[in-house]
Design a protein around this motif. Structure first.
Motif, mmCIF file in Angstrom:
data_model
loop_
_atom_site.group_PDB
_atom_site.id
_atom_site.type_symbol
_atom_site.label_atom_id
_atom_site.label_comp_id
_atom_site.label_asym_id
_atom_site.label_seq_id
_atom_site.Cartn_x
_atom_site.Cartn_y
_atom_site.Cartn_z
ATOM 1 N N THR A 114 -4.339 14.787 -10.034
ATOM 2 C CA THR A 114 -3.514 14.025 -10.976
ATOM 3 C C THR A 114 -2.390 13.256 -10.292
ATOM 4 N N PHE A 115 -2.059 13.630 -9.042
ATOM 5 C CA PHE A 115 -0.925 13.013 -8.350
ATOM 6 C C PHE A 115 -1.095 11.512 -8.165
ATOM 7 N N GLU A 116 -2.328 11.098 -7.870
ATOM 8 C CA GLU A 116 -2.565 9.698 -7.537
ATOM 9 C C GLU A 116 -2.792 8.813 -8.752
ATOM 10 N N VAL A 117 -3.050 9.417 -9.902
ATOM 11 C CA VAL A 117 -3.397 8.622 -11.084
ATOM 12 C C VAL A 117 -2.297 7.634 -11.474
ATOM 13 N N LEU B 98 1.272 8.331 -0.176
ATOM 14 C CA LEU B 98 2.581 8.498 -0.792
ATOM 15 C C LEU B 98 2.427 8.493 -2.305
ATOM 16 N N VAL B 99 3.027 9.484 -2.958
ATOM 17 C CA VAL B 99 2.904 9.619 -4.402
ATOM 18 C C VAL B 99 4.273 9.950 -4.995
ATOM 19 N N GLY B 100 4.343 9.911 -6.322
ATOM 20 C CA GLY B 100 5.567 10.302 -7.012
ATOM 21 C C GLY B 100 6.241 9.149 -7.729
ATOM 22 N N HIS B 101 7.371 9.467 -8.376
ATOM 23 C CA HIS B 101 8.088 8.486 -9.188
ATOM 24 C C HIS B 101 8.535 7.273 -8.369
ATOM 25 N N HIS B 102 9.012 7.497 -7.160
ATOM 26 C CA HIS B 102 9.475 6.381 -6.340
ATOM 27 C C HIS B 102 8.323 5.424 -5.998
ATOM 28 N N THR B 103 7.140 5.972 -5.842
ATOM 29 C CA THR B 103 5.969 5.143 -5.534
ATOM 30 C C THR B 103 5.625 4.235 -6.706
ATOM 31 N N THR B 104 5.549 4.817 -7.895
ATOM 32 C CA THR B 104 5.203 4.003 -9.058
ATOM 33 C C THR B 104 6.292 2.974 -9.363
ATOM 34 N N THR C 229 0.820 -1.205 0.000
ATOM 35 C CA THR C 229 0.000 0.000 0.000
ATOM 36 C C THR C 229 0.856 1.257 0.000
ATOM 37 N N ASN C 230 0.262 2.336 -0.465
ATOM 38 C CA ASN C 230 0.880 3.666 -0.390
ATOM 39 C C ASN C 230 0.104 4.566 0.570
ATOM 40 N N ASP C 231 -0.830 3.986 1.306
ATOM 41 C CA ASP C 231 -1.663 4.727 2.255
ATOM 42 C C ASP C 231 -1.108 4.519 3.668
ATOM 43 N N LEU C 232 -0.690 5.597 4.316
ATOM 44 C CA LEU C 232 -0.052 5.468 5.627
ATOM 45 C C LEU C 232 -1.024 5.037 6.713
ATOM 46 N N ARG C 233 -2.281 5.412 6.604
ATOM 47 C CA ARG C 233 -3.270 4.962 7.589
ATOM 48 C C ARG C 233 -3.502 3.457 7.460
ATOM 49 N N ILE C 234 -3.600 2.987 6.229
ATOM 50 C CA ILE C 234 -3.750 1.555 6.007
ATOM 51 C C ILE C 234 -2.513 0.822 6.499
ATOM 52 N N ALA C 235 -1.338 1.363 6.183
ATOM 53 C CA ALA C 235 -0.087 0.719 6.601
ATOM 54 C C ALA C 235 -0.013 0.607 8.117
ATOM 55 N N LEU D 55 3.693 -6.843 5.344
ATOM 56 C CA LEU D 55 3.396 -5.492 4.874
ATOM 57 C C LEU D 55 4.556 -4.912 4.081
ATOM 58 N N LEU D 56 4.244 -4.369 2.896
ATOM 59 C CA LEU D 56 5.200 -3.619 2.097
ATOM 60 C C LEU D 56 4.613 -2.240 1.849
ATOM 61 N N VAL D 57 5.376 -1.212 2.217
ATOM 62 C CA VAL D 57 4.923 0.167 2.048
ATOM 63 C C VAL D 57 5.773 0.834 0.981
ATOM 64 N N THR D 58 5.125 1.489 0.023
ATOM 65 C CA THR D 58 5.863 2.160 -1.047
ATOM 66 C C THR D 58 6.651 3.335 -0.492
ATOM 67 N N GLY D 59 7.657 3.744 -1.218
ATOM 68 C CA GLY D 59 8.293 5.018 -0.933
ATOM 69 C C GLY D 59 7.484 6.135 -1.569
ATOM 70 N N GLY D 60 8.053 7.316 -1.598
ATOM 71 C CA GLY D 60 7.385 8.430 -2.246
ATOM 72 C C GLY D 60 7.245 9.641 -1.365
ATOM 73 N N GLU D 61 6.614 10.673 -1.915
ATOM 74 C CA GLU D 61 6.384 11.929 -1.209
ATOM 75 C C GLU D 61 4.985 11.935 -0.619
ATOM 76 N N LEU D 62 4.874 12.447 0.595
ATOM 77 C CA LEU D 62 3.585 12.441 1.292
ATOM 78 C C LEU D 62 2.653 13.504 0.729
ATOM 79 N N LEU D 63 1.468 13.061 0.310
ATOM 80 C CA LEU D 63 0.368 13.955 -0.015
ATOM 81 C C LEU D 63 -0.450 14.065 1.266
ATOM 82 N N GLY D 64 -0.105 15.045 2.092
ATOM 83 C CA GLY D 64 -0.540 15.072 3.483
ATOM 84 C C GLY D 64 -2.036 15.076 3.701
ATOM 85 N N SER D 65 -2.801 15.699 2.802
ATOM 86 C CA SER D 65 -4.234 15.823 3.022
ATOM 87 C C SER D 65 -4.944 14.479 3.035
ATOM 88 N N VAL D 66 -4.354 13.480 2.374
ATOM 89 C CA VAL D 66 -4.989 12.157 2.322
ATOM 90 C C VAL D 66 -4.050 11.045 2.807
#
Length: 267
Positions: free
Chosen positions: A199-202, A164-170, A133-139, A150-161
């Motif tokens: 568009t960040f999460e797409v 984790l998003v970004g190139h490292h996440t994908t 997952t890329n969702d910190l609450r779920i993690a 559990l495996l958690v993606t890397g990435g930049e935090l989209l704090g409002s939700v």
């Protein structure tokens, strides 16, 4: 004396994308935004507001009127996570249970971010799974389950939700194959397909879809018939859409066998 800023904007400075998102959200909530008042409440000049409204109108998010703008019919907007958790919680819990029914011990599951996918995680508890997952609450929730890997993606935090998003996440997601991907949706429409308010999460959702053998969209019935800013997937790219019984029967027919109903009240 200066009028107090509209509480929607919180009396603080915002960057361009945040300001425009706030304008759209306010238009949806109040039905109309007036340019002069927006300039006053946002602390920017009127030409900036007019430019914002023109851009939002060209993007199909608002409809310009004399002196302001109205929301485009059928538009979905981003809702704060704290509000999402409170809304339709019974339906979301039931959707989570139904979505998790066919998952078996040993499966690998990708969980998209969101309050409904969180309920899928709740329903999967104590099954022997690998959860990505890329969702910190779920993690955080899954981390307390001794049966889960559990495996958690890397990435930049989209704090409002809490996402984790970004190139490292994908890139992380592209390294794995999964039996299941459970995706949330801001809007579902028979023509527009699955769409998202940002568009960040797409790319994250697309990576999960590509990595999974079976993709299930989990969303409550209020999201149907709406469209949002960014296309996530066509209906042909997902296997099932699990929702609650509040979906209008005529609308459900247009989706055919893709619709799976949760048993609300049994969650």
């Amino acid at each position: 004396m200066r009028e107090k800023a509209h509480p929607h904007f919180g009396g603080r400075q915002m960057d361009v994308s945040e300001r425009r998102r706030g304008i759209v959200e306010l238009a949806v909530r109040e039905g109309y935004v007036e340019a002069n008042r927006l300039a006053h409440e946002l602390g920017v000049n009127i030409s900036t507001v007019r430019r914002d409204l023109d851009v939002l109108a060209s993007d199909g998010l608002l409809r310009r009127t004399h002196g302001g703008a109205r929301p485009t019919a059928g538009l979905a907007v981003d809702v704060p996570y704290a509000q999402k958790v409170r809304e339709r919680s019974t339906e979301k819990a039931a959707i989570g249970l139904r979505a998790a029914e066919d998952v078996r011990d040993g499966d690998t599951v990708m969980l998209d971010s969101g309050s409904t996918t969180y309920q899928v995680a709740v329903a999967l508890r104590q099954k022997c799974l690998t959860v990505i997952t890329n969702d910190l609450r779920i993690a955080k929730f899954v981390s307390t389950d001794p049966a889960a890997r559990l495996l958690v993606t890397g990435g930049e935090l989209l704090g409002s939700v809490f996402t984790l998003v970004g190139h490292h996440t994908t890139s992380f997601l592209e390294s794995y194959a999964a039996d299941w991907a459970f995706l949330g949706a801001d809007a579902v429409d028979v023509r527009a397909g699955i769409t998202n308010t940002n568009t960040f999460e797409v790319p994250i959702k697309r990576a999960m879809l590509a990595a999974a053998h079976k993709t299930v969209v989990v969303t409550d019935s209020t999201k149907f018939g709406l469209t949002a800013l960014a296309r996530v997937a066509t209906l042909g790219e997902v296997d099932e859409i699990v929702t609650d019984g509040g979906l209008d029967a005529e609308v459900a027919e247009t989706f055919g066998s893709q619709i799976v109903y949760a048993r609300v009240g049994e969650a």
